[in-house]
Design a protein around this motif. Structure first.
Motif, PDB file in Angstrom:
ATOM      1  N   VAL A  61       0.789  -1.342   0.418  1.00  0.00           N
ATOM      2  CA  VAL A  61      -0.202   0.369   0.033  1.00  0.00           C
ATOM      3  C   VAL A  61       0.833   0.808   0.022  1.00  0.00           C
ATOM      4  O   VAL A  61       0.406   2.571  -0.689  1.00  0.00           O
ATOM      5  N   GLY A  62       1.829   1.592   0.921  1.00  0.00           N
ATOM      6  CA  GLY A  62       3.036   2.771   0.726  1.00  0.00           C
ATOM      7  C   GLY A  62       3.711   3.017  -0.138  1.00  0.00           C
ATOM      8  O   GLY A  62       3.634   3.319  -1.244  1.00  0.00           O
ATOM      9  N   SER A  63       4.098   1.622  -1.040  1.00  0.00           N
ATOM     10  CA  SER A  63       4.953   1.983  -1.702  1.00  0.00           C
ATOM     11  C   SER A  63       4.345   2.531  -3.609  1.00  0.00           C
ATOM     12  O   SER A  63       4.228   3.009  -4.303  1.00  0.00           O
ATOM     13  N   HIS A  64       2.916   1.437  -3.048  1.00  0.00           N
ATOM     14  CA  HIS A  64       1.751   1.765  -4.130  1.00  0.00           C
ATOM     15  C   HIS A  64       1.364   3.217  -4.678  1.00  0.00           C
ATOM     16  O   HIS A  64       0.992   3.720  -5.784  1.00  0.00           O
ATOM     17  N   SER A  65       0.668   3.406  -3.517  1.00  0.00           N
ATOM     18  CA  SER A  65       0.144   4.900  -2.774  1.00  0.00           C
ATOM     19  C   SER A  65       1.266   6.079  -3.483  1.00  0.00           C
ATOM     20  O   SER A  65       0.415   7.511  -3.965  1.00  0.00           O
TER      21      SER A  65
END
Length: 200
Positions: free
Chosen positions: A81-85
């Motif tokens: 979630v962190g990297s994709h956002s």
């Protein structure tokens, strides 16, 4: 200490290694992180199989095994979630990833609490892992392996990973409802005396 317990502990040890590698600024981190996560998934199946075949089930293993599984899945979801956002802004697929992660982690908390409470009543078998839960786990693990193996760019493999994770989230809700329905008669009755008897 036996081999199944050692494999379970290995999954816990792999978590910080998995996090550090995924956060490194190198192109090979995606494949490496995915391989580490896949190894954790394989040891999850393998330690349970060996414990049953060799009759080496222990209270320590019964406690740590589900904890290790939930920890590495939750960590993988947070990292994704962190990297994709940061890269994929304001898209529906990014929303699906975030919602799926919230649903999966929330479900694990609810079902874990439910199983612990049912165990106090001596009725934990009523909320044992079902075939539906196994399908959910399979879809979830495959989705995470695919998503971890690819950079956060909207390529075909990443979209497939999103779709599988969304399916896993739907199955997650379905299986949670299934467990809640099985526990509903206990939730709607006064079990105070039964809990006290089981704790004696």
């Amino acid at each position: 200490m036996n081999i199944p317990n050692i494999l379970t502990m290995l999954r816990v040890v792999l978590i910080p290694i998995f996090v550090i590698i995924y956060l490194l600024p190198f192109p090979w981190v995606y494949t490496t992180s995915s391989v580490i996560f896949a190894i954790a998934c394989i040891t999850d199946w393998f330690d349970g199989y060996l414990a049953r075949q060799w009759n080496q089930t222990t209270p320590f293993g019964a406690f740590l095994d589900p904890v290790a599984d939930k920890l590495i899945v939750a960590v993988a979801l947070v990292l994704l979630v962190g990297s994709h956002s940061r890269v994929i802004h304001g898209t529906m697929v990014n929303l699906c990833l975030t919602l799926s992660a919230i649903i999966i982690v929330s479900r694990e908390i609810v079902v874990s609490a439910l199983r612990e409470w049912m165990a106090e009543l001596g009725a934990r078998a009523n909320v044992a892992v079902s075939k539906l839960g196994k399908w959910k786990t399979a879809a979830q693990m495959i989705a995470l392996v695919i998503l971890l193996a690819n950079p956060p760019i909207l390529t075909t493999p990443v979209i497939i990973g999103y779709v599988l994770l969304t399916i896993a989230a739907v199955l997650t809700i379905w299986s949670m409802i299934h467990y809640l329905m099985a526990a509903w008669p206990y939730l709607m009755t006064d079990n105070k005396n039964k809990i006290e008897e089981n704790n004696k």
